[in-house]
Design a protein around this motif. Structure first.
Motif, PDB file in Angstrom:
ATOM      1  N   SER A  63       0.816  -1.216   0.000  1.00  0.00           N
ATOM      2  CA  SER A  63       0.000   0.000   0.000  1.00  0.00           C
ATOM      3  C   SER A  63       0.854   1.273   0.000  1.00  0.00           C
ATOM      4  CB  SER A  63      -1.024  -0.027   1.137  1.00  0.00           C
ATOM      5  OG  SER A  63      -0.471   0.450   2.316  1.00  0.00           O
ATOM      6  N   ASP A  87      -6.759   3.546   0.724  1.00  0.00           N
ATOM      7  CA  ASP A  87      -6.620   2.921   2.040  1.00  0.00           C
ATOM      8  C   ASP A  87      -7.347   3.774   3.080  1.00  0.00           C
ATOM      9  OD1 ASP A  87      -5.663   1.635   4.336  1.00  0.00           O
ATOM     10  OD2 ASP A  87      -3.646   1.370   3.514  1.00  0.00           O
ATOM     11  N   THR A  88      -7.766   3.121   4.135  1.00  0.00           N
ATOM     12  CA  THR A  88      -8.512   3.803   5.195  1.00  0.00           C
ATOM     13  C   THR A  88      -7.737   4.968   5.830  1.00  0.00           C
ATOM     14  OG1 THR A  88      -9.957   3.215   7.018  1.00  0.00           O
ATOM     15  CG2 THR A  88      -7.775   2.297   7.125  1.00  0.00           C
ATOM     16  N   TYR A 188       7.196  -0.850   5.543  1.00  0.00           N
ATOM     17  CA  TYR A 188       6.078  -0.260   4.782  1.00  0.00           C
ATOM     18  C   TYR A 188       4.855  -0.203   5.691  1.00  0.00           C
ATOM     19  CZ  TYR A 188       3.413  -4.612   4.170  1.00  0.00           C
ATOM     20  OH  TYR A 188       2.639  -5.723   4.395  1.00  0.00           O
ATOM     21  N   GLU A 189       3.737   0.256   5.132  1.00  0.00           N
ATOM     22  CA  GLU A 189       2.525   0.458   5.919  1.00  0.00           C
ATOM     23  C   GLU A 189       2.061  -0.796   6.679  1.00  0.00           C
ATOM     24  OE1 GLU A 189       1.232   3.402   6.401  1.00  0.00           O
ATOM     25  OE2 GLU A 189      -0.418   2.647   7.629  1.00  0.00           O
ATOM     26  N   GLY A 190       2.283  -1.956   6.090  1.00  0.00           N
ATOM     27  CA  GLY A 190       1.870  -3.197   6.756  1.00  0.00           C
ATOM     28  C   GLY A 190       2.592  -3.379   8.095  1.00  0.00           C
ATOM     29  N   CYS A 193       1.008  -1.457  10.810  1.00  0.00           N
ATOM     30  CA  CYS A 193      -0.160  -2.135  11.390  1.00  0.00           C
ATOM     31  C   CYS A 193       0.276  -3.206  12.389  1.00  0.00           C
ATOM     32  CB  CYS A 193      -1.007  -2.779  10.287  1.00  0.00           C
ATOM     33  SG  CYS A 193      -1.708  -1.582   9.155  1.00  0.00           S
ATOM     34  N   GLU A 245       1.913  -8.806   3.162  1.00  0.00           N
ATOM     35  CA  GLU A 245       0.812  -9.750   3.396  1.00  0.00           C
ATOM     36  C   GLU A 245       0.949 -10.987   2.521  1.00  0.00           C
ATOM     37  OE1 GLU A 245       0.379  -6.479   3.022  1.00  0.00           O
ATOM     38  OE2 GLU A 245      -0.636  -5.878   4.856  1.00  0.00           O
ATOM     39  N   TRP A 263      -4.895 -10.391   7.299  1.00  0.00           N
ATOM     40  CA  TRP A 263      -6.222  -9.781   7.211  1.00  0.00           C
ATOM     41  C   TRP A 263      -7.220 -10.853   6.763  1.00  0.00           C
ATOM     42  CZ3 TRP A 263      -5.895  -4.844   8.951  1.00  0.00           C
ATOM     43  CH2 TRP A 263      -4.682  -4.168   8.818  1.00  0.00           C
ATOM     44  N   GLY A 300      -8.183  -1.667   9.398  1.00  0.00           N
ATOM     45  CA  GLY A 300      -7.788  -1.355   8.025  1.00  0.00           C
ATOM     46  C   GLY A 300      -8.989  -1.350   7.115  1.00  0.00           C
ATOM     47  N   GLY A 301      -8.737  -1.239   5.836  1.00  0.00           N
ATOM     48  CA  GLY A 301      -9.833  -1.318   4.890  1.00  0.00           C
ATOM     49  C   GLY A 301      -9.594  -0.403   3.709  1.00  0.00           C
ATOM     50  N   TRP A 302     -10.426  -0.563   2.696  1.00  0.00           N
ATOM     51  CA  TRP A 302     -10.268   0.187   1.455  1.00  0.00           C
ATOM     52  C   TRP A 302     -11.587   0.818   1.045  1.00  0.00           C
ATOM     53  CZ3 TRP A 302      -5.578   0.990  -0.980  1.00  0.00           C
ATOM     54  CH2 TRP A 302      -4.504   0.373  -0.340  1.00  0.00           C
ATOM     55  N   ARG A 371      -4.970   3.708  13.291  1.00  0.00           N
ATOM     56  CA  ARG A 371      -3.689   4.392  13.135  1.00  0.00           C
ATOM     57  C   ARG A 371      -3.941   5.901  13.258  1.00  0.00           C
ATOM     58  NH1 ARG A 371      -2.837   1.303   7.618  1.00  0.00           N
ATOM     59  NH2 ARG A 371      -4.922   0.545   8.143  1.00  0.00           N
TER      60      ARG A 371
HETATM   61  C1  GLC Z   1      -4.532  -3.900   4.399  1.00  0.00           C
HETATM   62  C2  GLC Z   1      -5.425  -2.918   5.132  1.00  0.00           C
HETATM   63  C3  GLC Z   1      -4.918  -1.530   4.970  1.00  0.00           C
HETATM   64  C4  GLC Z   1      -3.461  -1.461   5.417  1.00  0.00           C
HETATM   65  C5  GLC Z   1      -2.642  -2.435   4.621  1.00  0.00           C
HETATM   66  C6  GLC Z   1      -1.200  -2.462   5.115  1.00  0.00           C
HETATM   67  O1  GLC Z   1      -4.647  -3.744   3.025  1.00  0.00           O
HETATM   68  O2  GLC Z   1      -6.738  -3.010   4.641  1.00  0.00           O
HETATM   69  O3  GLC Z   1      -5.700  -0.622   5.715  1.00  0.00           O
HETATM   70  O4  GLC Z   1      -2.932  -0.168   5.301  1.00  0.00           O
HETATM   71  O5  GLC Z   1      -3.176  -3.723   4.749  1.00  0.00           O
HETATM   72  O6  GLC Z   1      -0.425  -3.322   4.374  1.00  0.00           O
END
Ligand code: GLC
Length: 422
Positions: A63, A87-88, A188-190, A193, A245, A263, A300-302, A371
């Motif tokens: 992401s 992304d959320t 990264y963003e993951g 989380c 992921e 997820w 999370g979410g889209w 976040r």
């Molecule tokens: C998922 C979540 C998203 C998050 C991302 C991080 O796609 O839905 O909100 O930022 O993972 O990898």
């Protein structure tokens, strides 16, 4: 002869008239698991119904890379994207480049989770429509826990011990590729989380609190990162430092890990025919940080948005409305385990049959850890980037947890507009 020619001319004219009315929209579909297939088939159904066409742009499944791509295209005012998945955590970052969807969604606004609608409302504008929501979950191998008479772990300490025991026993029995626990450790963003979940589970807060205080430099947060760093190279492959992921799913789905953090989308794909772990998986909340800790899952979410530079915003909004309809959200939940953003679908028997865990997830959406994207607004990506880098440094052993967090806190304080986040 004349008749045939006349007929050919008439057909050609009819085709030309038909295609003259058709517009081509460009839609960004995600690429994790079976997202792309499911997104494309829904959009094709819309195209068929409306007589328009959709061209697909595939989004990187990282992401952070997707955000960089969007920022590049949108900042140049490119008309190459009509409908985007965002992304959320991005509404605050991208609001200025997106169309207000409130006039299109109208009364349907009330169908969605109010918190998701609030998340997508920036300065009174509805910049996106929630498409799916997700939270971090613990996947485990039911068959292996049964084989070794072990319970689903309630704390990270228990998870560490159980993972170690099963990993060692399986390796001793000849399965040398077996690992205890896989997750997202790439910078990264993951990782933001995953690390936020560890920190919050040890009562270490959520980096910057809702009042704008930088809270990350605390003993719970340090304990959380130290605990995770000890997994690397013991119950977790060192390569996790470059896992997103999909890499974690690859290991777990091949049957090479006891536990995985991921997820909900993994549920469907890992249980499809041909998956080596089909029917052998359970899901549970992520463990607590020690006896005094709490369960913590990142939210999370889209969401679907329309670019301000789309030459066809009205039609693009129509596609968004179709994709986020109860009908399509249900289909995507049944086929691909994407959690709907429409609460009434959590009572739908087909959705629950395909995803038995979803009924239990409903109450967790209100307790999941957000976040700090609202408080950080346009600077969220910089905050997250600093956090994931600090976490990555601790995981890779290049920094100690307390020192890394003290440096991070000072740096986040400097990043605050006028020295304050509120
Ligand atoms: C998922 C979540 C998203 C998050 C991302 C991080 O796609 O839905 O909100 O930022 O993972 O990898």
């Amino acid at each position: 002869m004349f008749k045939i020619r006349a007929a050919v001319v008439a057909i050609a004219a009819a085709l030309a008239a038909g295609s003259a009315g058709a517009t081509t929209l460009r839609l960004v579909c995600g690429s994790s698991g079976i997202d792309q297939n499911s997104c494309e088939s829904a959009a094709k159904a819309w195209a068929q119904k409306t007589g328009n066409q959709v061209e697909f742009v595939s989004m990187p499944n990282n992401s952070s890379e997707a955000l960089a791509l969007y920022e590049q295209l949108l900042s140049s005012g490119s008309d190459k994207l009509d409908v985007l998945q965002i992304d959320t955590v991005w509404p605050g970052i991208l609001a200025g480049q997106l169309v207000d969807l409130k006039p299109y969604l109208k009364d349907r606004i009330a169908d969605y989770f109010p918190s998701a609608i609030a998340n997508d409302t920036v300065g009174g504008k509805l910049v996106a429509v929630p498409w799916y929501i997700d939270t971090g979950m613990l996947y485990y191998r039911k068959d292996l826990l049964e084989k070794y008479h072990m319970k689903v772990p309630a704390s990270w300490e228990e998870l560490t011990a159980t993972a170690r025991k099963i990993q060692d026993a399986e390796r001793a029995a000849g399965d040398e590729k077996m690992w205890g626990y896989v997750w997202q450790g790439r910078a990264y963003e993951g990782l933001t989380c995953d690390a936020l979940e560890w920190v919050s589970s040890y009562n270490g807060g959520s980096i910057i609190d809702a009042q704008g205080h930088v809270t990350i430099d605390n003993p719970g947060a340090a304990k959380a990162l130290e605990t995770a760093s000890k997994w690397v190279g013991t119950i977790t492959p060192k390569a996790v430092l470059n896992y997103g992921e999909e890499e974690a799913r690859g290991v777990f789905q091949s049957g090479d890990a006891v536990f995985m953090r991921n997820w909900p989308y993994v549920w469907s794909i890992a249980n499809k025919d041909g998956s080596p772990v089909k029917g052998k998986i359970g899901v549970a909340p992520l463990p607590k940080g020690g006896a005094d800790g709490q369960q913590a899952a990142a939210l999370g979410g889209w969401h679907l948005a329309v670019s301000r530079y789309s030459p066809n915003p009205k039609l693009a909004a129509d596609l968004v409305l179709y994709l986020s309809s109860a009908e399509v959200e249900k289909q995507r939940a049944v086929d691909a385990s994407f959690n709907p953003t429409i609460p009434s679908l959590y009572k739908d028997k087909d959705v629950l049959k395909a995803n038995p865990f979803m009924a239990d997830m409903l109450p967790t959406f209100s307790t999941a850890v957000a976040r700090p994207s609202t408080v950080a607004g346009t600077k969220y990506n910089q905050v997250s980037n600093q956090f994931w880098n600090a976490a990555h440094d601790v995981l890779s052993g290049s920094a100690g947890a307390s020192a890394a967090l003290a440096r991070l806190a000072a740096s986040l304080q400097r990043l605050a507009p006028n020295g304050e986040w509120h």
